[in-house]
Design an enzyme around this catalytic site. Structure first.
Site: not given
Ligand SMILES: CC(C)(COP(=O)(O)OP(=O)(O)OC[C@H]1O[C@@H](n2cnc3c(N)ncnc32)[C@H](O)[C@@H]1OP(=O)(O)O)[C@@H](O)C(=O)NCCC(=O)NCCS
Length: 388
Positions: A270, A323
């Site tokens: 998140h 979700d």
């Molecule tokens: C929600 C989301 C878009 C947030 O993105 P964000 O704020 O840019 O993510 P972060 O900056 O916290 O990510 C930090 C690290 O964790 C990783 N990460 C974040 N969510 C992840 C996931 N669901 N699975 C695997 N790795 C994940 C990122 O790739 C990043 O890795 P890096 O440091 O090697 O680049 C992202 O977590 C995601 O794509 N989740 C899956 C989709 C989802 O469930 N969406 C519903 C949101 S309520």
């Protein structure tokens, strides 16, 4: 960043992380406490005690209704849920190939045709439009789905609320416990501060667009897999894993993928809630999943989910987001997985409408217009077409 951009005071904040472009009194994710408040009320209290209509009223009118006001409000919403014939025809004509989110957005945009005076920018007119959108969206979605499955429209029953009509139109056999779980889902999903879709709604509102356009902008931003679209993949993912004993191997393989996109596990992570167990909505949906899982298959799916949550939390320090267990709750109620994002969007129309109104009538509102760090070529020379 170049010298030039520094002089022009452009601040590079990738993906707007931690940036607040507006002030808002609608909701507060308190990440230190792992809490979410809607108009100051903790989400767990609302999920325990409130009806969805009370929460709609709270988000739009900033206070809870009296008993009498609530009864009148419920009746008003019921009166607004019927779809004009032309919207039904639109749904019928779009049924064949269009993705459901696109159908939903088209129908929402088309509602502008039935607005008696779209030029009326009064607060009263926009409250009326907000309630129309909130009342009609469940009927639009249910019928869009029903048309695909049965080629038939089913009309809402006037004595039912839009949520009950949603179930009635889809013909999902449901008991009282499932009905409450469905309503709690709407409460948990209806509002969450300045996420990508709400930003899209507020951006449209800041330019003076009407509420139909703004809500469809929100929907467009919401539908993607990194936002509202994530929940449709979760059941399939858990089925693929199959059993709690397979979790570690499955997740490790996923994390070892050379492609960053393939390493993403849906329902985890998140932008605002960081670290395991940090999204306050997750625990409530999890509690409901535990209540609703009855047969052996459902229990295996649920324990696979719990094992995955634990493993991803420990290994990557990522939370299961809203979700994740929402998808399970919907599955246990009897909805097919592709419906979860639409059910979520249906709830979020209320939050979007509250943000639209807050932005549109904010006397200090300015057009939301950030900058970009330019990375393209400079001072290019024009070359005539014949010489290129
Ligand atoms: C929600 C989301 C878009 C947030 O993105 P964000 O704020 O840019 O993510 P972060 O900056 O916290 O990510 C930090 C690290 O964790 C990783 N990460 C974040 N969510 C992840 C996931 N669901 N699975 C695997 N790795 C994940 C990122 O790739 C990043 O890795 P890096 O440091 O090697 O680049 C992202 O977590 C995601 O794509 N989740 C899956 C989709 C989802 O469930 N969406 C519903 C949101 S309520």
């Amino acid at each position: 960043m170049t010298d030039k951009t520094e002089k022009n005071k452009i601040i590079f904040i990738p993906a707007l992380d931690g940036v607040a472009p507006v002030k808002s009194s609608i909701s507060l994710p308190d990440t230190d406490k792992g809490m979410l408040f809607l108009r100051g009320y903790p989400i767990d209290v609302l999920a325990e005690k409130a009806s969805f209509e009370e929460v709609i009223y709270l988000l739009l009118f900033k206070e809870f209704p009296s008993q009498r006001a609530l009864e009148n409000f419920k009746e008003l919403i019921k009166l607004k849920q019927n779809l004009p014939d032309k919207i039904i025809s639109t749904l019928e004509s779009l049924r064949t190939k269009m993705p459901l989110f696109n159908i939903m957005a088209t129908a929402i945009l088309s509602l502008a045709e039935f607005d008696s005076n779209i030029e009326d920018e009064s607060l009263k007119a926009n409250y009326d439009r907000a309630l129309t959108l909130i009342a009609k969206t469940p009927i639009i979605i249910a019928n869009a789905i029903k048309l695909i499955k049965t080629f038939e429209i089913k009309y809402p029953r006037q004595e039912f609320s839009p949520l009950v009509n949603f179930l009635h139109i889809l013909g999902v056999p449901i008991n009282e416990e499932m009905k409450r779980a469905f309503e709690v889902g709407q409460i948990l999903c209806c509002e969450h501060e300045m996420n990508a879709s709400t930003l899209a709604v507020r951006t449209a509102a800041s330019t003076g667009s009407d509420i139909y356009l703004a809500i469809s902008a929100g929907l467009s931003a919401f539908a993607g897999i990194y936002h509202g679209g994530a929940s449709r993949f979760i059941i399939e993912m858990l089925r693929q894993i199959g059993d709690p004993v397979n979790v570690q191997k499955w997740a490790d393989k996923k994390f070892a993928s050379p492609n960053k996109k393939n390493r993403i596990i849906m329902g985890f992570g998140h932008r605002v809630y960081k670290g395991q167990n940090s999204d306050p909505r997750t625990a409530i949906f999890k509690k409901w999943s535990l209540r609703l899982a009855k047969n052996r298959q459902e229990k295996i799916l649920l324990s696979t989910a719990e094992t995955l949550e634990k493993y991803i939390g420990e290994k990557k320090n990522l939370c299961a987001n809203v979700d994740f267990y929402f998808a399970l709750v919907n599955h246990f109620i009897g909805f097919s997985p592709e419906l979860s994002p639409l059910i979520y969007a249906m709830a979020r129309v209320t939050g979007w409408a509250a943000h639209y109104i807050e932005q549109f009538y904010d006397p200090e509102s300015r057009i939301l217009r950030p900058r970009a760090i330019y990375t393209g070529p400079e001072n290019q020379k024009w070359v005539d077409l014949k010489n290129r």
